[in-house]
Design an enzyme around this catalytic site. Structure first.
Site, PDB file in Angstrom:
ATOM      1  N   SER A  63       0.867  -1.121   0.222  1.00 10.27           N
ATOM      2  CA  SER A  63      -0.152   0.029   0.086  1.00 10.27           C
ATOM      3  C   SER A  63       0.827   1.356  -0.161  1.00 10.27           C
ATOM      4  CB  SER A  63      -0.998  -0.068   1.069  1.00 10.27           C
ATOM      5  OG  SER A  63      -1.980   1.024   1.274  1.00 10.27           O
ATOM      6  N   ASP A 243      -5.603  -3.372  -2.514  1.00 11.89           N
ATOM      7  CA  ASP A 243      -4.625  -3.176  -1.437  1.00 11.89           C
ATOM      8  C   ASP A 243      -3.973  -4.588  -0.889  1.00 11.89           C
ATOM      9  OD1 ASP A 243      -3.472  -2.171   1.075  1.00 11.89           O
ATOM     10  OD2 ASP A 243      -4.637  -0.678   1.222  1.00 11.89           O
TER      11      ASP A 243
END
Length: 576
Positions: A63, A243
């Site tokens: 991320s 993510d």
């Protein structure tokens, strides 16, 4: 594992800091800035006459950490000096308004470089990363790691077919992107844009939609597009990527997988960086509030709407009557009054038609909505809902019933669900004794008052050997100067932007400085434990290694005392 590389599972390696594996967690700009601070301190501290950063052999990112990790990995492959990498990324985070530019791009005025991409928010971010940060770089830049100290890099996302990790990686014979079920060779690295990788790795649920593989990554006419679509034929020809923090927010599993596969190249130290909070937010029940609106029932409000609908028929009649009256007066007095009367009369006729149309449409909308709800509600519950007379229930009570359900779902996904799932991943490293002297955690909250209980134990141990570190209270051990920075950093939310208030409060500086201070403190604790713990096996190390560790600890101690006095002493030197 190679004979003689690791002495015993409970001891340090023969050269504890020679081969470091670095993980960078998710957390938006909070993670990107904090990890940049960690890299900058690893570059500043010397070990055996070179920056300790050069001993980092592997990085795994997730991320927001992928922003920093990817930019660094690409930068050193291009032979950029660290200070240039540092300044360029810091400048980009300060100046690039991702949200404004992304919203402009998805509007009708937006210009898309890759027309085949879906016109959504995450692809807008991907194009901005590609254009402004990575300048059209692809994974091809990392196809050979001979130009750097790295031998393994991995940028992690989560795939939405089986919920497993999707890895963009390079290292040794593990040069592919994909999962266990879908592996695409490094022959296609030239087609994979780093900007798309960063977007996929940081597309957190709720804020973004998934990126589609292959649709958002490759030209439909390309060979790799057709190949991936064929491999995903049974799944409709595509796979959603989001993510990497959904599966593993620290990226440790990719490092462990690499070490287990490459047993002859074990890491001496796992340096694990994380900006997420380990604590669960408490669930707070909503309280039923009193008030004129909330004390009424839904039935009361529906009756009021019916009255409004019934009485609204008089409005166009009154307007038309006024218009007719002015027309009549105008015939007696002047043409201007007649003209105004005609305009008002037309307005009245128009409002009557509009009311009739709106009432009819509203009735249709209500019927459609009721049909939609019936499809959502299973027959079992639909039969029993007749016992719940919601029309006679106060709106304040309905509000509580709704809010408690919404709040529980909000807490369940990001806190309870994800943190517990991640814990299963972390147990393999944090609860395994073979990593007891091969693991350092650098956490954004560890120098705050909240985590002081654990930190004070570390300092109490070190103070036995180093009088400079003696202290009892938080302010004696950590100091008010560091407190100011770590408080700002730990309070910063998980976003991909800095607001004007954030700039005024210098939060980006607080995040970078906190990374530098935290890195120094954690290394100091780690090296102190190696040197002074009877269980570490320090005494059996080569004398030259022992001396190098002692010299490093002395330098770390000097830096810590300087950070305690002036936390930003390293920041101005880098940020010119």
């Amino acid at each position: 594992m190679e004979e003689g590389f690791i002495k015993h599972k409970e001891e340090i390696s023969w050269n504890p800091l020679e081969r470091i594996a670095l993980s960078m967690s998710g957390g938006g700009y909070r993670a990107a800035s904090f990890h940049l601070g960690i890299l900058s301190y690893l570059n500043a501290i010397q070990y055996n006459n070179k920056p300790l950063l050069e001993n980092v052999k592997a990085i795994s990112t997730v991320s927001g950490g992928t922003i920093t990790g990817a930019f660094y990995a690409v930068g050193i492959q291009k032979n950029k000096p660290f200070n240039k990498i540092y300044h360029e990324l810091l400048k980009w985070m300060r100046e690039q308004d991702l949200v404004k530019d992304a919203l402009t791009k998805i509007s009708t005025k937006g210009i898309w470089k890759y027309a085949y991409k879906k016109k959504n928010l995450i692809n807008a971010f991907a194009e901005i990363y590609d254009e402004t940060l990575f300048k059209n770089d692809t994974l091809e830049v990392l196809n050979s790691l001979e130009n750097s100290h790295l031998e393994f890099v991995c940028f992690n996302a989560t795939e939405f077919l089986t919920g497993l990790q999707f890895r963009f990686q390079h290292g040794g014979s593990y040069n592919f992107f994909g999962t266990n079920e879908l592996r695409i060779s490094n022959n296609h690295y030239i087609d994979v844009r780093v900007g798309d990788i960063v977007a996929a790795s940081s597309a957190f649920p709720g804020g973004f939609e998934p990126l589609s593989l292959p649709d958002d990554f490759f030209d439909p006419d390309s060979e790799v597009y057709r190949m991936i679509q064929k491999k995903l034929k049974d799944e409709g020809g595509s796979m959603g990527l989001m993510d990497g923090g959904i599966f593993d927010n620290q990226g440790t599993s990719s490092l462990l997988r690499y070490e287990n596969k490459k047993s002859t190249t074990a890491f001496d130290l796992y340096f694990l960086c994380d900006v997420s909070s380990p604590y669960l937010a408490p669930f707070r029940f909503s309280e039923e509030k009193a008030g004129r609106f909330r004390d009424r029932t839904l039935g009361d409000q529906l009756n009021r709407l019916k009255k409004i609908k019934k009485n609204s028929i008089w409005l166009p009649i009154i307007i038309c009557a006024i218009g007719l009256l002015l027309i009549a007066l105008g015939n007696l007095q002047n043409n201007i009054t007649s003209g105004i009367g005609i305009a008002i009369f037309i307005l009245g006729v128009f409002s009557a038609v509009a009311r009739s149309w709106l009432v009819k449409k509203a009735k249709g909308w209500v019927e459609d909505f009721n049909l939609y709800l019936k499809k959502l509600i299973p027959d079992f519950f639909e039969e029993r809902l007749t016992f719940f007379d919601y029309k006679k229930t106060k709106i304040g009570r309905l509000e509580v019933l709704l809010l408690d359900r919404i709040n529980s779902l909000k807490l369940l996904f990001p806190d309870i669900f994800l943190k517990r799932i991640r814990q299963l991943q972390y147990n393999g490293l944090y609860e395994n004794e073979r990593f007891d002297f091969r693991r350092v955690s650098c956490l954004i909250k560890e120098l705050t008052v909240v985590d002081f209980k654990k930190t004070s134990k570390n300092f109490a141990f070190m103070a036995t050997f180093y009088p400079e570190l003696k202290g009892e209270t938080y302010l004696e051990i950590i100091g008010k100067n560091i407190k100011e920075y770590v408080d700002k950093a730990s309070e910063f939310s998980t976003t991909l932007w800095f607001t004007n208030d954030d700039f005024k409060q210098e939060k980006i500086k607080a995040l970078v400085v906190s990374g530098q201070v935290g890195c120094c403190q954690d290394l100091m604790v780690y090296v102190s434990e190696i040197i002074n713990s009877k269980e570490s096996g320090f005494e059996s190390l080569d004398t030259a290694v022992q001396n190098s560790l002692k010299e490093l600890h002395a330098e770390l101690l000097r830096d810590w005392l300087q950070f305690k006095d002036q936390p930003d002493w390293l920041y101005p030197k880098l940020d010119k």
